[in-house]
Scaffold this motif. Structure first.
Motif, PDB file in Angstrom:
ATOM      1  N   ALA A 437      45.242  33.978  40.904  1.00 49.35           N
ATOM      2  CA  ALA A 437      44.038  33.159  41.034  1.00 49.35           C
ATOM      3  C   ALA A 437      44.337  31.704  40.667  1.00 49.35           C
ATOM      4  O   ALA A 437      45.156  31.416  39.793  1.00 49.35           O
ATOM      5  CB  ALA A 437      42.939  33.709  40.129  1.00 49.35           C
ATOM      6  N   ILE A 438      43.671  30.787  41.345  1.00 48.22           N
ATOM      7  CA  ILE A 438      43.802  29.353  41.052  1.00 48.22           C
ATOM      8  C   ILE A 438      42.664  28.965  40.126  1.00 48.22           C
ATOM      9  O   ILE A 438      41.486  29.101  40.473  1.00 48.22           O
ATOM     10  CB  ILE A 438      43.767  28.532  42.352  1.00 48.22           C
ATOM     11  CG1 ILE A 438      44.947  28.935  43.244  1.00 48.22           C
ATOM     12  CG2 ILE A 438      43.799  27.041  42.056  1.00 48.22           C
ATOM     13  CD1 ILE A 438      44.942  28.284  44.605  1.00 48.22           C
ATOM     14  N   ARG A 439      43.027  28.490  38.924  1.00 45.12           N
ATOM     15  CA  ARG A 439      42.023  28.208  37.892  1.00 45.12           C
ATOM     16  C   ARG A 439      42.195  26.795  37.352  1.00 45.12           C
ATOM     17  O   ARG A 439      43.293  26.217  37.396  1.00 45.12           O
ATOM     18  CB  ARG A 439      42.166  29.195  36.730  1.00 45.12           C
ATOM     19  CG  ARG A 439      42.043  30.659  37.113  1.00 45.12           C
ATOM     20  CD  ARG A 439      42.126  31.519  35.857  1.00 45.12           C
ATOM     21  NE  ARG A 439      42.143  32.944  36.145  1.00 45.12           N
ATOM     22  CZ  ARG A 439      41.070  33.680  36.400  1.00 45.12           C
ATOM     23  NH1 ARG A 439      39.883  33.108  36.407  1.00 45.12           N
ATOM     24  NH2 ARG A 439      41.168  34.973  36.639  1.00 45.12           N
ATOM     25  N   ASP A 440      41.106  26.254  36.822  1.00 46.83           N
ATOM     26  CA  ASP A 440      41.197  25.012  36.068  1.00 46.83           C
ATOM     27  C   ASP A 440      41.809  25.326  34.706  1.00 46.83           C
ATOM     28  O   ASP A 440      41.372  26.257  34.013  1.00 46.83           O
ATOM     29  CB  ASP A 440      39.812  24.396  35.875  1.00 46.83           C
ATOM     30  CG  ASP A 440      39.233  23.848  37.167  1.00 46.83           C
ATOM     31  OD1 ASP A 440      40.026  23.525  38.074  1.00 46.83           O
ATOM     32  OD2 ASP A 440      37.997  23.762  37.280  1.00 46.83           O
ATOM     33  N   ALA A 441      42.831  24.552  34.343  1.00 47.34           N
ATOM     34  CA  ALA A 441      43.528  24.810  33.079  1.00 47.34           C
ATOM     35  C   ALA A 441      44.087  23.498  32.528  1.00 47.34           C
ATOM     36  O   ALA A 441      44.371  22.568  33.293  1.00 47.34           O
ATOM     37  CB  ALA A 441      44.654  25.823  33.290  1.00 47.34           C
ATOM     38  N   PRO A 442      44.251  23.419  31.205  1.00 48.01           N
ATOM     39  CA  PRO A 442      44.864  22.210  30.625  1.00 48.01           C
ATOM     40  C   PRO A 442      46.336  22.112  31.014  1.00 48.01           C
ATOM     41  O   PRO A 442      47.063  23.115  31.006  1.00 48.01           O
ATOM     42  CB  PRO A 442      44.684  22.430  29.120  1.00 48.01           C
ATOM     43  CG  PRO A 442      44.529  23.911  28.963  1.00 48.01           C
ATOM     44  CD  PRO A 442      43.859  24.401  30.187  1.00 48.01           C
ATOM     45  N   TRP A 443      46.766  20.915  31.377  1.00 45.25           N
ATOM     46  CA  TRP A 443      48.144  20.719  31.854  1.00 45.25           C
ATOM     47  C   TRP A 443      48.582  19.308  31.453  1.00 45.25           C
ATOM     48  O   TRP A 443      47.779  18.371  31.470  1.00 45.25           O
ATOM     49  CB  TRP A 443      48.169  20.861  33.378  1.00 45.25           C
ATOM     50  CG  TRP A 443      49.543  21.078  33.950  1.00 45.25           C
ATOM     51  CD1 TRP A 443      50.379  20.137  34.481  1.00 45.25           C
ATOM     52  CD2 TRP A 443      50.223  22.316  34.061  1.00 45.25           C
ATOM     53  NE1 TRP A 443      51.541  20.707  34.903  1.00 45.25           N
ATOM     54  CE2 TRP A 443      51.468  22.069  34.670  1.00 45.25           C
ATOM     55  CE3 TRP A 443      49.906  23.634  33.723  1.00 45.25           C
ATOM     56  CZ2 TRP A 443      52.403  23.061  34.931  1.00 45.25           C
ATOM     57  CZ3 TRP A 443      50.824  24.633  33.977  1.00 45.25           C
ATOM     58  CH2 TRP A 443      52.051  24.348  34.577  1.00 45.25           C
ATOM     59  N   VAL A 444      49.833  19.187  31.069  1.00 46.60           N
ATOM     60  CA  VAL A 444      50.355  17.887  30.656  1.00 46.60           C
ATOM     61  C   VAL A 444      50.866  17.140  31.881  1.00 46.60           C
ATOM     62  O   VAL A 444      51.756  17.623  32.587  1.00 46.60           O
ATOM     63  CB  VAL A 444      51.477  18.038  29.620  1.00 46.60           C
ATOM     64  CG1 VAL A 444      52.061  16.672  29.264  1.00 46.60           C
ATOM     65  CG2 VAL A 444      50.961  18.739  28.368  1.00 46.60           C
TER      66      VAL A 444
END
Length: 491
Positions: A437-444
């Motif tokens: 699944a493609i999800r919104d997530a914290p990423w640097v």
């Protein structure tokens, strides 16, 4: 096994239709449902029963004309190939053609003329160079048979009792004065030649909903193509949420019991056997990769406005499929299979063409229809092929030919809201990719924390064929293409 038999005495010869091998050496099939009942009048090539093989659901046409005398198998029964399933009373008053015209034989003989005279199974090439089919086949140069019937001249309708079955390669004879629609039986199947029926199945078109343009009511290839072009976009696609459980056919009994059993038959039985064989034959290795696919999703939104994607918008699955085909160029071993030697050493068969299997969940179980030569397609063609494949699979009309020959598989578990998994390789292949699944997530990003579109990939591969370096490189290439689609120019 019980049977249903007519109470009237047969008026002519009783012909027995046996369960055929629907393809690829299958040994049995399940009866899904009969399209006819005892006493019904049937014609040559009319669909009379739907069966489920280890591959897919298949409609069987009748090789005889006459009246149904006896149904020898009930819906839900598993029937071995060669077992009688129906008898037809081919009385002279039912408009039947002699057995010599369509290759049928009486009580226990082969199911078609090709098998009777050449020993070929249905679907095989016979001695005269033609393909043995279920009905409508007569070997070339056959002695003792009637010549091909010419079309009746204008104003002269051919007598129904003497009309031979039309070859599969040509449409049935056109009567000069067709009967009005009201004269046909309500249960009769739409009139169409086998090639047109196959085209309709491949495109996911229900022939009952196609209006024939010909005066005789026979549906042509053009009719099917027009129906496909006018078909609205399906409500569910490979990247949309699946239908809720309540909307699907349920096998749960409503008798209040606290447990129940489900028979393992058909597609589910074949899938179970294949997965066991694969899991305990090929040494599986599974690697995982988390990817920032924000650029891919941005590209998707830009492409949606382009004219070439008007009918089939690009989906994450289509973009991933294109990335798989590109990455396979740099790691061709991913598109191969391990072959155990019999007289010589074991071999790894590397295949140049990517025939992409897409795992699809259906009411009858998991199937893997194949997009052939996917590596030769552009993104727009892949998107259309995926849309048609999904619609056909959900309608239960995937043909046997569409379920064979795959060289690599993608399973899109993300449509169920699942992040990832450890997929099992399909037999005859060496790798399978799970798209999560493609999800919104914290990423640097550039040293700063941001909210991005993130997806997890899982690649399982056969360690006899693919080394860790090759599998890792292939998975890394896919991830790089999804994270930066512009890299496709370098592949």
């Amino acid at each position: 096994m019980t049977s249903t038999e007519s109470t009237t005495r047969p008026t002519g010869r009783l012909e027995t239709f046996r369960m055929p091998d629907a393809g690829e050496g299958l040994t049995e099939a399940d009866i899904i449902g009969w399209r006819v009942a005892v006493g019904d009048t049937v014609t040559v090539n009319q669909v009379i029963v739907e069966i489920e093989t280890a591959k897919a659901a298949v409609e069987l046409p009748c090789p005889y004309a006459g009246r149904v005398h006896q149904l020898l198998a009930e819906p839900g029964a598993t029937v071995e190939v060669g077992t009688p399933i129906i008898t037809i009373d081919t009385g002279t008053d039912t408009g039947t053609a002699p057995a010599g015209d369509h290759g049928a034989v009486v009580e226990g003989g082969p199911v078609n003329g090709a098998a009777a005279e050449t020993g070929s199974k249905i679907g095989e090439v016979t001695a005269d160079g033609r393909i043995a089919t279920l009905v409508g086949y007569v070997p070339a140069g056959r002695s003792g048979g009637r010549r091909a019937r010419r079309a009746a001249p204008t104003g002269a309708a051919a007598p129904a009792s003497r009309a031979p079955a039309a070859p599969v390669s040509s449409p049935p004879p056109v009567p000069a004065e067709p009967e009005p629609p009201a004269a046909h039986a309500t249960h009769a199947a739409p009139l169409a030649t086998p090639p047109v029926r196959k085209l309709a199945k491949d495109l996911g078109i229900d022939l009952h909903a196609v209006a024939p343009s010909r005066a005789d009511g026979v549906i042509s290839r053009e009719d099917v193509e027009h129906a496909a072009a006018a078909r609205t976009r399906p409500a569910a696609g490979p990247d949309r949420e699946p239908a809720p459980p309540a909307a699907r056919a349920s096998t749960r009994p409503d008798d209040g019991s606290r447990e129940y059993r489900i028979a393992v038959t058909g597609v589910r039985k074949a899938t179970a056997a294949a997965m066991v064989a694969s899991a305990f034959t090929a040494p599986h290795v599974t690697e995982f990769l988390t990817v920032d696919v924000t650029p891919m999703m941005q590209l998707r939104e830009r492409l949606r406005t382009r004219r070439e994607f008007a009918d089939a918008p690009p989906t994450p699955l289509a973009l991933t499929a294109r990335a798989v085909c590109l990455a396979a160029r740099r790691t061709p071993e991913i598109n191969s299979v391990y072959e155990a030697g019999t007289d010589g050493p074991d071999q790894i068969l590397v295949k140049r063409d990517v025939h992409l299997g897409i795992a699809a969940a259906t009411d009858r179980g998991l199937i893997v229809p194949v997009i052939r030569d996917a590596d030769a397609m552009g993104l727009a063609d892949l998107a259309r092929a995926l849309q048609e494949l999904t619609a056909t699979a959900r309608a239960g009309r995937t043909s046997l030919a569409q379920l064979t020959g795959g060289t690599f598989t993608i399973t899109n578990v993300g449509v169920f809201g699942v992040d990832t998994g450890t997929p099992i390789i399909n037999p005859g292949q060496s790798a399978i990719l799970a798209l999560g699944a493609i999800r919104d997530a914290p990423w640097v990003v550039d040293g700063e924390l941001a909210v991005r579109k993130v997806c997890q990939l899982a690649l399982s591969f056969d360690h006899r064929v693919i080394d860790g370096q090759q599998g890792s490189q292939f998975l890394a290439d896919i991830g790089a293409l999804l994270a930066d689609p512009g890299l496709a120019l370098a592949f």
